[in-house]
Scaffold this motif. Sequence first.
Motif, PDB file in Angstrom:
ATOM      1  N   THR A  26       0.931  -1.211   0.067  1.00  0.00           N
ATOM      2  CA  THR A  26      -0.278  -0.081  -0.020  1.00  0.00           C
ATOM      3  C   THR A  26       0.749   0.961  -0.115  1.00  0.00           C
ATOM      4  OG1 THR A  26      -2.016  -0.773   1.267  1.00  0.00           O
ATOM      5  CG2 THR A  26      -1.913   1.282   1.287  1.00  0.00           C
ATOM      6  N   MET A  27       1.523   1.431   0.522  1.00  0.00           N
ATOM      7  CA  MET A  27       3.137   2.807   0.778  1.00  0.00           C
ATOM      8  C   MET A  27       3.630   2.702  -0.243  1.00  0.00           C
ATOM      9  SD  MET A  27       6.480   2.419   3.188  1.00  0.00           S
ATOM     10  CE  MET A  27       7.448   1.310   1.661  1.00  0.00           C
ATOM     11  N   ASN A  28       4.172   1.853  -1.728  1.00  0.00           N
ATOM     12  CA  ASN A  28       4.389   1.995  -2.103  1.00  0.00           C
ATOM     13  C   ASN A  28       3.366   2.478  -3.756  1.00  0.00           C
ATOM     14  OD1 ASN A  28       6.790   0.432  -1.332  1.00  0.00           O
ATOM     15  ND2 ASN A  28       6.424  -1.417  -1.975  1.00  0.00           N
ATOM     16  N   TYR A  29       2.229   1.866  -3.709  1.00  0.00           N
ATOM     17  CA  TYR A  29       1.022   2.122  -4.311  1.00  0.00           C
ATOM     18  C   TYR A  29       0.602   3.679  -4.148  1.00  0.00           C
ATOM     19  CZ  TYR A  29      -3.608   3.167  -5.771  1.00  0.00           C
ATOM     20  OH  TYR A  29      -4.954   3.888  -6.227  1.00  0.00           O
ATOM     21  N   TRP A  30       0.865   4.070  -2.969  1.00  0.00           N
ATOM     22  CA  TRP A  30       0.238   5.665  -2.359  1.00  0.00           C
ATOM     23  C   TRP A  30       1.836   6.606  -3.070  1.00  0.00           C
ATOM     24  CZ3 TRP A  30      -3.838   7.708  -2.443  1.00  0.00           C
ATOM     25  CH2 TRP A  30      -4.828   6.662  -1.593  1.00  0.00           C
ATOM     26  N   TYR A  31       3.151   6.011  -2.819  1.00  0.00           N
ATOM     27  CA  TYR A  31       4.104   7.222  -3.349  1.00  0.00           C
ATOM     28  C   TYR A  31       4.630   7.182  -4.910  1.00  0.00           C
ATOM     29  CZ  TYR A  31       9.252   8.317  -4.008  1.00  0.00           C
ATOM     30  OH  TYR A  31      10.416   9.178  -4.259  1.00  0.00           O
ATOM     31  N   GLU A  32       4.156   5.264  -5.075  1.00  0.00           N
ATOM     32  CA  GLU A  32       4.097   5.341  -7.327  1.00  0.00           C
ATOM     33  C   GLU A  32       3.505   6.891  -7.732  1.00  0.00           C
ATOM     34  OE1 GLU A  32       6.011   4.852  -8.380  1.00  0.00           O
ATOM     35  OE2 GLU A  32       7.533   3.804  -7.518  1.00  0.00           O
ATOM     36  N   LYS A  33       1.670   6.219  -6.873  1.00  0.00           N
ATOM     37  CA  LYS A  33       0.300   7.626  -7.445  1.00  0.00           C
ATOM     38  C   LYS A  33       0.945   8.593  -7.812  1.00  0.00           C
ATOM     39  CE  LYS A  33      -3.968   8.027  -6.934  1.00  0.00           C
ATOM     40  NZ  LYS A  33      -6.005   7.513  -6.882  1.00  0.00           N
ATOM     41  N   LYS A  34       1.785   9.477  -6.259  1.00  0.00           N
ATOM     42  CA  LYS A  34       1.754  10.470  -6.526  1.00  0.00           C
ATOM     43  C   LYS A  34       2.969  11.142  -5.181  1.00  0.00           C
ATOM     44  CE  LYS A  34      -1.293  14.631  -7.644  1.00  0.00           C
ATOM     45  NZ  LYS A  34      -2.240  14.401  -7.284  1.00  0.00           N
ATOM     46  N   ARG A  36       4.623  13.458  -3.704  1.00  0.00           N
ATOM     47  CA  ARG A  36       4.374  14.624  -1.873  1.00  0.00           C
ATOM     48  C   ARG A  36       3.085  14.862  -2.286  1.00  0.00           C
ATOM     49  NH1 ARG A  36      10.473  18.029  -3.402  1.00  0.00           N
ATOM     50  NH2 ARG A  36      12.100  16.844  -3.296  1.00  0.00           N
ATOM     51  N   GLY A  37       2.336  14.897  -3.108  1.00  0.00           N
ATOM     52  CA  GLY A  37       0.957  15.191  -2.696  1.00  0.00           C
ATOM     53  C   GLY A  37       0.225  14.286  -1.956  1.00  0.00           C
ATOM     54  N   ASN A  38       0.728  12.577  -1.769  1.00  0.00           N
ATOM     55  CA  ASN A  38       0.169  12.151  -1.071  1.00  0.00           C
ATOM     56  C   ASN A  38       0.804  12.074   0.077  1.00  0.00           C
ATOM     57  OD1 ASN A  38      -2.562  10.486  -2.489  1.00  0.00           O
ATOM     58  ND2 ASN A  38      -0.946  10.848  -4.068  1.00  0.00           N
ATOM     59  N   ALA A  39       1.484  12.173   0.653  1.00  0.00           N
ATOM     60  CA  ALA A  39       2.280  11.914   1.772  1.00  0.00           C
ATOM     61  C   ALA A  39       1.897  11.611   2.835  1.00  0.00           C
ATOM     62  CB  ALA A  39       3.227  13.619   2.791  1.00  0.00           C
ATOM     63  N   SER A  40       0.532  11.950   3.502  1.00  0.00           N
ATOM     64  CA  SER A  40       0.125  11.692   4.484  1.00  0.00           C
ATOM     65  C   SER A  40      -0.627  10.015   4.112  1.00  0.00           C
ATOM     66  CB  SER A  40      -1.590  12.128   4.189  1.00  0.00           C
ATOM     67  OG  SER A  40      -2.545  11.789   5.813  1.00  0.00           O
ATOM     68  N   PRO A  41      -1.652   9.026   2.666  1.00  0.00           N
ATOM     69  CA  PRO A  41      -1.904   8.154   3.396  1.00  0.00           C
ATOM     70  C   PRO A  41      -0.480   7.135   2.874  1.00  0.00           C
ATOM     71  CG  PRO A  41      -1.832   8.948   1.006  1.00  0.00           C
ATOM     72  CD  PRO A  41      -2.187  10.325   2.057  1.00  0.00           C
ATOM     73  N   THR A  42       0.625   7.674   2.140  1.00  0.00           N
ATOM     74  CA  THR A  42       2.439   6.500   2.355  1.00  0.00           C
ATOM     75  C   THR A  42       2.901   6.977   3.124  1.00  0.00           C
ATOM     76  OG1 THR A  42       2.596   8.194  -0.114  1.00  0.00           O
ATOM     77  CG2 THR A  42       4.567   6.699   0.806  1.00  0.00           C
ATOM     78  N   ILE A  43       2.250   7.605   4.282  1.00  0.00           N
ATOM     79  CA  ILE A  43       3.170   7.814   5.738  1.00  0.00           C
ATOM     80  C   ILE A  43       2.393   6.902   6.758  1.00  0.00           C
ATOM     81  CG2 ILE A  43       3.883   8.843   8.008  1.00  0.00           C
ATOM     82  CD1 ILE A  43       6.270   9.317   6.622  1.00  0.00           C
ATOM     83  N   ALA A  44       1.135   7.065   6.129  1.00  0.00           N
ATOM     84  CA  ALA A  44       0.422   6.160   7.102  1.00  0.00           C
ATOM     85  C   ALA A  44       0.420   4.722   6.560  1.00  0.00           C
ATOM     86  CB  ALA A  44      -1.101   6.328   6.880  1.00  0.00           C
ATOM     87  N   ALA A  45       0.815   4.059   5.610  1.00  0.00           N
ATOM     88  CA  ALA A  45       0.892   2.865   5.300  1.00  0.00           C
ATOM     89  C   ALA A  45       2.043   2.204   6.210  1.00  0.00           C
ATOM     90  CB  ALA A  45       1.149   2.166   3.489  1.00  0.00           C
TER      91      ALA A  45
END
Length: 205
Positions: A26-34, A36-45
């Motif tokens: 999940t972290m990789n998904y959010w990081y690859e998607k965008k 810096r724009g998705n810092a919160s869900p990336t960090i949450a994962a």
Amino acid sequence: MGGQQITMHVEELIEQAKHVRNSIDTMNYWYEKKPRGNASPTIAAAQAALSHSVAITRLIWPNPPSRDRDGNKLTGEPLDRHRWIIDRGKMMRRIVGPVDEQTWILGNRRLRNAYEHFDEYLDNFLFDIDRGKRPNVIVDTGVLPRGAIRIDGEIPTYLRLLDPELWELSLIDEKVSLPQLVKEVLTVDERAREWLRLERLKPPE
């Protein structure tokens, strides 16, 4: 402790390892998607992966209180329960061993405390700023290399930082290498699955 009881603990370890893998995906998904724009869900994962890793740590190195709520030494059934939990931890370490509490990230009690007692770490951090012991240069959440931002020439302290160059997760001053953590989780998962496989081959008593 009976075989069924320890088997349930081993199965729980395998379940938590699965959650670690899913959280990293999940972290990789959010990081690859965008990034810096998705810092919160990336960090949450990333923090979810850490949370499930801490659950594995509790299974391998349980730390039950040795005194009751009034500060008295345990006696009777509470003492028996304490010893039972300690013995269970020893059995888990034999199953997934060898593991080194000193060198493994899973054995890092400071990291475990930083996650479980983040409020205390935050209080101490802000208290030191209030007393002038630390610079008042803080960023809440970031997914970027640690030195990418400077404020008045200072690299800020991040409450939560995921450095994608190192894949290192930081909670204030505590850092964890996610690749190394996942490697350890996969190691104990593999050993737990092998123990479970052999256990199920045994004839019923």
